[in-house]
Structures are given as C-alpha cells and as structure tokens.
Design a protein around this motif. Structure first.
Motif, mmCIF file in Angstrom:
data_model
loop_
_atom_site.group_PDB
_atom_site.id
_atom_site.type_symbol
_atom_site.label_atom_id
_atom_site.label_comp_id
_atom_site.label_asym_id
_atom_site.label_seq_id
_atom_site.Cartn_x
_atom_site.Cartn_y
_atom_site.Cartn_z
ATOM 1 N N ILE A 244 0.863 -1.186 0.000
ATOM 2 C CA ILE A 244 0.000 0.000 0.000
ATOM 3 C C ILE A 244 0.894 1.229 0.000
ATOM 4 C CG2 ILE A 244 -1.635 1.379 1.359
ATOM 5 C CD1 ILE A 244 -2.937 -1.152 2.286
ATOM 6 N N PHE A 245 0.650 2.146 -0.928
ATOM 7 C CA PHE A 245 1.369 3.420 -0.970
ATOM 8 C C PHE A 245 0.620 4.423 -0.098
ATOM 9 C CE2 PHE A 245 2.928 1.291 -4.681
ATOM 10 C CZ PHE A 245 4.239 1.738 -4.814
ATOM 11 N N TRP A 246 1.394 5.127 0.735
ATOM 12 C CA TRP A 246 0.769 5.948 1.773
ATOM 13 C C TRP A 246 1.697 7.094 2.135
ATOM 14 C CZ3 TRP A 246 -2.900 7.296 5.319
ATOM 15 C CH2 TRP A 246 -2.489 7.743 6.558
ATOM 16 N N SER A 247 1.133 8.177 2.646
ATOM 17 C CA SER A 247 1.914 9.304 3.146
ATOM 18 C C SER A 247 1.294 9.780 4.440
ATOM 19 C CB SER A 247 1.959 10.444 2.122
ATOM 20 O OG SER A 247 2.671 11.547 2.645
ATOM 21 N N ALA A 248 2.121 9.943 5.479
ATOM 22 C CA ALA A 248 1.635 10.372 6.787
ATOM 23 C C ALA A 248 1.307 11.861 6.824
ATOM 24 C CB ALA A 248 2.662 10.050 7.876
ATOM 25 N N LEU A 280 -7.003 3.613 5.117
ATOM 26 C CA LEU A 280 -5.977 2.701 5.630
ATOM 27 C C LEU A 280 -6.511 1.867 6.782
ATOM 28 C CD1 LEU A 280 -3.061 1.791 5.373
ATOM 29 C CD2 LEU A 280 -2.404 3.615 6.954
ATOM 30 N N ILE A 281 -7.301 2.465 7.670
ATOM 31 C CA ILE A 281 -7.901 1.697 8.769
ATOM 32 C C ILE A 281 -8.848 0.635 8.223
ATOM 33 C CG2 ILE A 281 -9.453 1.879 10.744
ATOM 34 C CD1 ILE A 281 -8.247 4.597 11.342
ATOM 35 N N ALA A 282 -9.585 0.986 7.185
ATOM 36 C CA ALA A 282 -10.485 -0.003 6.564
ATOM 37 C C ALA A 282 -9.693 -1.145 5.940
ATOM 38 C CB ALA A 282 -11.359 0.686 5.519
ATOM 39 N N LYS A 283 -8.527 -0.849 5.354
ATOM 40 C CA LYS A 283 -7.681 -1.909 4.788
ATOM 41 C C LYS A 283 -7.192 -2.857 5.877
ATOM 42 C CE LYS A 283 -7.625 -0.496 0.464
ATOM 43 N NZ LYS A 283 -8.200 -1.311 -0.630
ATOM 44 N N THR A 314 2.930 7.711 11.270
ATOM 45 C CA THR A 314 1.774 6.978 10.772
ATOM 46 C C THR A 314 0.801 6.638 11.894
ATOM 47 O OG1 THR A 314 3.101 6.032 8.975
ATOM 48 C CG2 THR A 314 1.062 4.901 9.536
ATOM 49 N N ILE A 315 1.328 6.238 13.048
ATOM 50 C CA ILE A 315 0.460 5.910 14.185
ATOM 51 C C ILE A 315 -0.285 7.150 14.673
ATOM 52 C CG2 ILE A 315 0.495 5.142 16.587
ATOM 53 C CD1 ILE A 315 2.732 3.236 15.840
ATOM 54 N N ASN A 316 0.419 8.280 14.758
ATOM 55 C CA ASN A 316 -0.250 9.511 15.176
ATOM 56 C C ASN A 316 -1.327 9.937 14.182
ATOM 57 O OD1 ASN A 316 1.349 9.735 17.477
ATOM 58 N ND2 ASN A 316 2.906 10.954 16.446
ATOM 59 N N LYS A 317 -1.066 9.717 12.902
ATOM 60 C CA LYS A 317 -2.069 10.067 11.893
ATOM 61 C C LYS A 317 -3.305 9.172 12.015
ATOM 62 C CE LYS A 317 -3.607 11.996 8.080
ATOM 63 N NZ LYS A 317 -2.934 11.710 6.791
ATOM 64 N N LEU A 318 -3.102 7.888 12.232
ATOM 65 C CA LEU A 318 -4.240 6.970 12.366
ATOM 66 C C LEU A 318 -5.002 7.203 13.668
ATOM 67 C CD1 LEU A 318 -2.636 3.638 11.084
ATOM 68 C CD2 LEU A 318 -4.111 5.209 9.833
ATOM 69 N N ALA A 319 -4.262 7.564 14.733
ATOM 70 C CA ALA A 319 -4.924 7.785 16.025
ATOM 71 C C ALA A 319 -5.597 9.143 16.114
ATOM 72 C CB ALA A 319 -3.907 7.636 17.155
ATOM 73 N N GLY A 320 -5.292 10.054 15.196
ATOM 74 C CA GLY A 320 -5.919 11.368 15.226
ATOM 75 C C GLY A 320 -5.329 12.314 16.229
ATOM 76 N N GLY A 321 -4.130 12.076 16.690
ATOM 77 C CA GLY A 321 -3.466 12.946 17.658
ATOM 78 C C GLY A 321 -2.084 12.422 17.949
ATOM 79 N N LYS A 322 -1.359 13.159 18.803
ATOM 80 C CA LYS A 322 0.005 12.768 19.142
ATOM 81 C C LYS A 322 -0.036 11.728 20.247
ATOM 82 C CE LYS A 322 4.580 14.527 20.308
ATOM 83 N NZ LYS A 322 5.418 15.698 20.645
ATOM 84 N N LYS A 323 0.035 10.475 19.852
ATOM 85 C CA LYS A 323 0.051 9.370 20.807
ATOM 86 C C LYS A 323 1.470 8.913 21.133
ATOM 87 C CE LYS A 323 -4.426 9.212 20.963
ATOM 88 N NZ LYS A 323 -5.165 9.603 22.177
ATOM 89 N N VAL A 324 2.375 9.002 20.175
ATOM 90 C CA VAL A 324 3.763 8.614 20.383
ATOM 91 C C VAL A 324 4.639 9.772 19.943
ATOM 92 C CG1 VAL A 324 3.387 6.143 20.163
ATOM 93 C CG2 VAL A 324 3.823 7.493 18.127
ATOM 94 N N SER A 325 5.841 9.861 20.510
ATOM 95 C CA SER A 325 6.748 10.953 20.216
ATOM 96 C C SER A 325 7.361 10.775 18.834
ATOM 97 C CB SER A 325 7.856 11.034 21.275
ATOM 98 O OG SER A 325 8.559 9.806 21.341
ATOM 99 N N VAL A 326 7.601 11.896 18.167
ATOM 100 C CA VAL A 326 8.150 11.910 16.818
ATOM 101 C C VAL A 326 9.392 12.771 16.828
ATOM 102 C CG1 VAL A 326 7.710 12.463 14.397
ATOM 103 C CG2 VAL A 326 5.860 11.643 15.831
ATOM 104 N N HIS A 340 -4.756 2.015 21.008
ATOM 105 C CA HIS A 340 -6.075 1.550 20.588
ATOM 106 C C HIS A 340 -6.702 2.593 19.669
ATOM 107 C CE1 HIS A 340 -6.513 -2.046 23.190
ATOM 108 N NE2 HIS A 340 -5.694 -1.374 23.996
ATOM 109 N N ILE A 341 -7.030 2.175 18.457
ATOM 110 C CA ILE A 341 -7.702 3.062 17.514
ATOM 111 C C ILE A 341 -9.206 3.075 17.784
ATOM 112 C CG2 ILE A 341 -8.101 3.566 15.088
ATOM 113 C CD1 ILE A 341 -5.221 3.969 16.005
ATOM 114 N N ASP A 342 -9.791 1.910 17.906
ATOM 115 C CA ASP A 342 -11.193 1.760 18.291
ATOM 116 C C ASP A 342 -11.348 0.392 18.935
ATOM 117 O OD1 ASP A 342 -11.138 0.038 16.107
ATOM 118 O OD2 ASP A 342 -12.076 1.482 14.755
ATOM 119 N N SER A 343 -12.591 -0.035 19.107
ATOM 120 C CA SER A 343 -12.837 -1.329 19.754
ATOM 121 C C SER A 343 -12.463 -2.517 18.876
ATOM 122 C CB SER A 343 -14.315 -1.436 20.139
ATOM 123 O OG SER A 343 -15.143 -1.319 18.981
#
Length: 554
Positions: A244-248, A280-283, A314-326, A340-343
C-alpha cells in the motif's frame, strides 16, 4: 481567621522534574552515607542495595572492534586476559571513491547471490527451555551465532552491510510484537523500499504462525512522481507483494491514473494507493477479518521498520493525535507500546530496528537516513556521492548559490559555497564545511533534495530525470562565487589559471609617493606653515577601520 493551607512538599508544574532529580540525588547521598558506616564487602542488606530499572532500551548499531569483541565475549560467557606490550599499527586509507555504474551492477549481482544469508535472530522455541535462565542462555547463544554468521558474510570481498542492531533487548521487543500481532506491517521509505525491507522478517513471521498476515506499507510516497510510483507498483505486482502506498502528511498523496498504465492484475492495482487514514484503517480491518461481535478481540497490527521511516508519524495520523513521540533523529522510539484506535483495531509500535541489509558504504547510509547525520565525520565522501546523481543546477536553485562549471563537480566547491552563503564560518575565518554538509544532508532526509532509487529493471539515470527539473538560466550567486574565487577557496584548473593570469600578467599601476612636510629638512630661517592643532588629549581614529577595509578589499 482562615486556616493556613498546608504547603505541598512535592514540586509541581515546570519544576516537577527538577524537584524529582534533587530528591533522588539526596536519597542517593543518604544511602551512601549510611553505607559508609559499615563494611561494604560484608554487608548484604537489600535495603542498601540499589536496583536501577532500565525503562528505555538504547539502540546499538555501530561498534568499534574492541566493543564488538567485548560484546561477543559477554554473550559467550567467556573470560580472557589482556597481554600488554603487544600491539600492531594499522594504516587506514581515507581516499574518497565514488562508485560507478559498473560497480553498482557488479555489486547488485553479488548481493543477489548472498541474499539468503541475510537473516534476523530467532527466539528459541518454547520446547527448548523451562525457566528464564535457560531462555536467556539460549537467546545469547542464538544471538552470538547470528553475529558470527554476519561477520563471515562481511568478509566476502565487495559486500558492505548496514550497521545492524546489536542490542539483544531491541530484538526481544521485535519478538514480542510479532507474537502478539495478527498483522505485521513492515513500513519502508518510498525513496528506496528494497533497502528498508527485510525478506527474512516475512519468513520469520510465517515461522511463528502461518495464519499471520504480512503487509508492506510504502510511506512518504508523496516524494515520488506519479511515473515513479507506477514503476514501483509494477515491480511489486510482479513479485506478488501486498503493498500500500501511503503518506503520513495530511492529504498530499495524489493517486496516479490507473488507466494510463497497463498492469498485469488491475484488480489489485486499484487498491494500492491510500489517500487518507480512514481508507488505511479499513484496509487493516479487511485484512484482519474484523468481527462485529461485542466479545471479539480487537485485531492487533504490529508496526515494524527501520528508524526514521515514519512509524510514529503513521500511528499519530491513524490515532488522530500525538500518541507517540516523533523526532527527525533515528531511533526515537525505544520501547514497545500499544495504541487503541477503536474497539476493533489496536496498533503495536515497535522500536526502530536497523536490520542487516546490503549497502554501498556509509555515505549511502547517511543519504538514506539510516545513520544519524550528526554522527557524520567524513562529509566530503557523501557529498561527492550526492553530486554523482543530483544535477548541479538543482542544488544551485535550492540554495541560491553558483558553482564554477566543471566536468566533474567538486564537493569542496559546493560545501565552501554553501557555508559562505549561509554564514557558516569557523573561528579561523574559513567556511565551516561540516556544518554546511549536515544542513544539506538533513534536507536530503526530509525530502527537500530528492535521493530516490530506481526499481530493478529500470535505469537509474532515467529514473533521476523524472525527479529533477530541466536546467534554467540563472545568475543568482555570481557575486558570491567571485568572492570565493578571489579568496582562493574554490578548486579547479580554470580557476587556478585565471588567478595566475591576474597575478602575473596584469600591468603595474603607477603610484605617486608624497612626503609629508614634517619630514622635510628644516634650515635656519625657514618657516613651514602648518595647520593649527588642538591638544585636548583626544585621539582621532574616526574612519580608520573603513580606510583599512577599503585598502585590503582593493
């Protein structure tokens, strides 16, 4: 009368970390003072024993020969004694050699022959150990054998390996992520996917559990042109790799026209490009066969890859906020963590691992962002390699400089010009080339200067023509180049010839020597008129610096 509020003994706010440091230091001082009352060799009271907890794991990718020898001795559990007054002086040749196209092709053929020997360490099977001591012993033995195999591979003439991870604790984090995850996502940089991809990691995942899914996520795809993305897509389809081609970065990836390029499998090519996080989450959910039942466990997705390829972004983009340091420095993430992204979906962030891979030298590792730019010592070698592929007019337009026209561009001229233009001067008055090189290589890593590799079967020169625009007539930086040539900070036969002509073949300029009236011989009866002077004790130095500056500039 109101009651006075009790003061908080613990610091708060910005001084919290400082207060904790002071309290920890006082606690250590108190324990050392109590320990001094007793004999340190006889006491075994656990109250006086200090146990330091290692919250973070340090990555070790580069070792000297002595450090490597001591690490292997520690893994093997052997003891040794050093013999004094027995040494050997080794001379190291530091000449700058830029590989040619023929060297690249010969090296690629040699890499394909030994590709099966590039392996990652395995965790021992559960049937071979019963307690933690047995497991630690087996892990050390397997890790020692793995390092010995890679050392034998490095002895093959012409092969160069990347500085792989040498800390066993970092590999234990990878083993945990692989065992806990249902989908292993290997994140690679779009500018050189094959360098950052480990084929043996896919084999190891299938060895742990054949039911685990494997996916290759090509991050930073926005740095490639649509034609370059199409070339890599054809290669992955030919090799039957799920990709999968992707950009954060937010909404920057423009999907290419699928109908413009003929593909062998159109049904899979239309799902290769993802433009937003929801797709990407749907994939991930589709690949992990998510269940809608309330009691179902969430699908665990393990994010694995090299440092600085964009796992945390990428994780911060999927989580919708700063969850891990960059951070731009490789190796920011140093411990295993789950988000956790969702249930139905959970992400596992693995620390960045520099897996063993073939390379063409340390210069290419700095340009690809594998090694931190701040650890660079030789800056002329990577600069020469950069000039071998990036056109000079692209660098001139990027940094607003001008370089003398030469058949082969010079790294010294480029670094001197860039340092002089940015004001990077050393204390001795010469341009600071190391600082200019670090600035330029950080721009390469960030994508300001494109350094992209072509897929197998595509000529690198044709691939580079797509990345770099055509040359335009510019006259910016000519004054700066003339100043550097006047200061003799540029190299080249044409410049040396012009300097020789200006010094030896320019006609002499006549100068009139005038003697001051005070220096004339005085005779009796002769009065020399002089201007009245004021003796007020002040010294007039007005305009002296400007006068000296004009003299030396001429």
């Amino acid at each position: 009368m109101t009651k006075r509020r009790a003061s908080n003994k613990k610091p708060s706010g910005l001084n919290k970390s400082l207060g904790n440091s002071l309290s920890n230091d006082r606690e250590k001082t108190r324990k050392s003072h109590q320990r001094a009352k007793y004999d340190g060799n006889d006491i075994e009271n656990p109250a006086f024993m200090e146990h330091e907890v290692n919250h973070y794991i340090d990555s070790v990718t580069d070792e000297t020969s002595l450090e490597e020898f001591l690490a292997k001795a520690e893994l093997a559990g052997t003891e040794f004694t050093a013999e004094k007054e027995q040494f050997k002086i080794i001379e190291k040749n530091s000449a700058i050699v830029v590989p040619t196209r023929l060297d690249y092709r010969a090296n690629l053929d040699l890499q394909k022959e030994n590709e099966h020997r590039l392996r990652i360490p395995r965790r021992p099977a559960k049937e071979l150990w019963e307690n933690m001591e047995d497991l630690t012993k087996l892990e050390n033995e397997a890790f020692l054998q793995w390092r010995s195999d890679l050392s034998e591979l490095q002895e093959v003439d012409g092969l160069v390996l990347t500085p792989f991870e040498r800390n066993p604790d970092m590999w234990r984090e990878l083993w945990r992520v692989v065992e806990k995850s249902d989908i292993i996502v290997q994140i690679v940089d779009a500018r050189n996917p094959l360098l950052f991809r480990s084929k043996d990691l896919d084999d190891y995942v299938k060895e742990v559990d054949p039911a685990k899914q494997i996916l290759l996520l090509v991050n930073k795809a926005d740095l490639l042109k649509p034609e370059q993305q199409a070339s890599w897509r054809e290669y992955f389809e030919k090799e039957n790799i799920k990709v999968i081609f992707w950009s954060a970065i937010d909404e920057v990836l423009d999907p290419i026209d699928e109908d413009a390029v003929e593909t062998s499998n159109p049904s899979t090519s239309t799902h290769m490009f993802v433009t937003n996080k929801d797709e990407l989450i749907a994939k991930f959910k589709e690949l992990g066969h998510v269940s809608d039942e309330p009691s179902a466990k969430p699908v665990m997705v393990g994010m694995v890859g090299y440092p600085n390829v964009g796992k945390s972004s990428t994780i911060n983009k999927l989580a919708g906020g700063k969850k891990v340091s960059v951070s731009a420095t490789p190796g920011k993430t140093r411990h295993f963590q789950t988000i956790h992204i969702d249930s139905q979906l959970c992400l596992c962030d693995c620390p960045g691992l520099v897996m063993p891979s073939f390379s063409f030298g340390r210069s290419e590792m700095f340009l690809n962002g594998i090694l931190p730019v701040d650890q660079m010592r030789d800056h002329f070698g990577p600069t020469s390699l950069l000039l071998s592929r990036v056109p000079v007019h692209v660098i001139e337009a990027t940094y607003s400089i001008m370089l003398p026209e030469m058949q082969s561009p010079s790294a010294i001229n480029l670094l001197n010009s860039l340092a002089f233009m940015r004001g990077f001067m050393a204390s001795s008055g010469i341009p600071d080339c190391s600082r200019a090189a670090r600035l330029m290589f950080k721009d390469v890593v960030s994508g300001k200067l494109i350094w992209a590799a072509a897929p197998p079967g595509v000529e690198q020169e044709e691939f580079d023509r797509i990345s770099y625009p055509d040359k335009k007539t510019r006259d910016i930086g000519r004054v700066q180049m003339e100043k550097l040539a006047k200061l003799q900070l540029l190299e080249g036969d044409e410049l040396k010839g012009s300097q020789f002509d200006s010094q030896h073949f320019v006609g002499s300029i006549g100068v009139a020597h005038v003697r001051d009236s005070k220096a004339l011989p005085q005779t009796l009866g002769t009065v020399i008129p002089t201007a009245p002077t004021e003796n007020n004790g002040k010294k007039h130095y007005k305009g002296k610096k400007d006068k000296l500056r004009r003299i030396y500039n001429e």
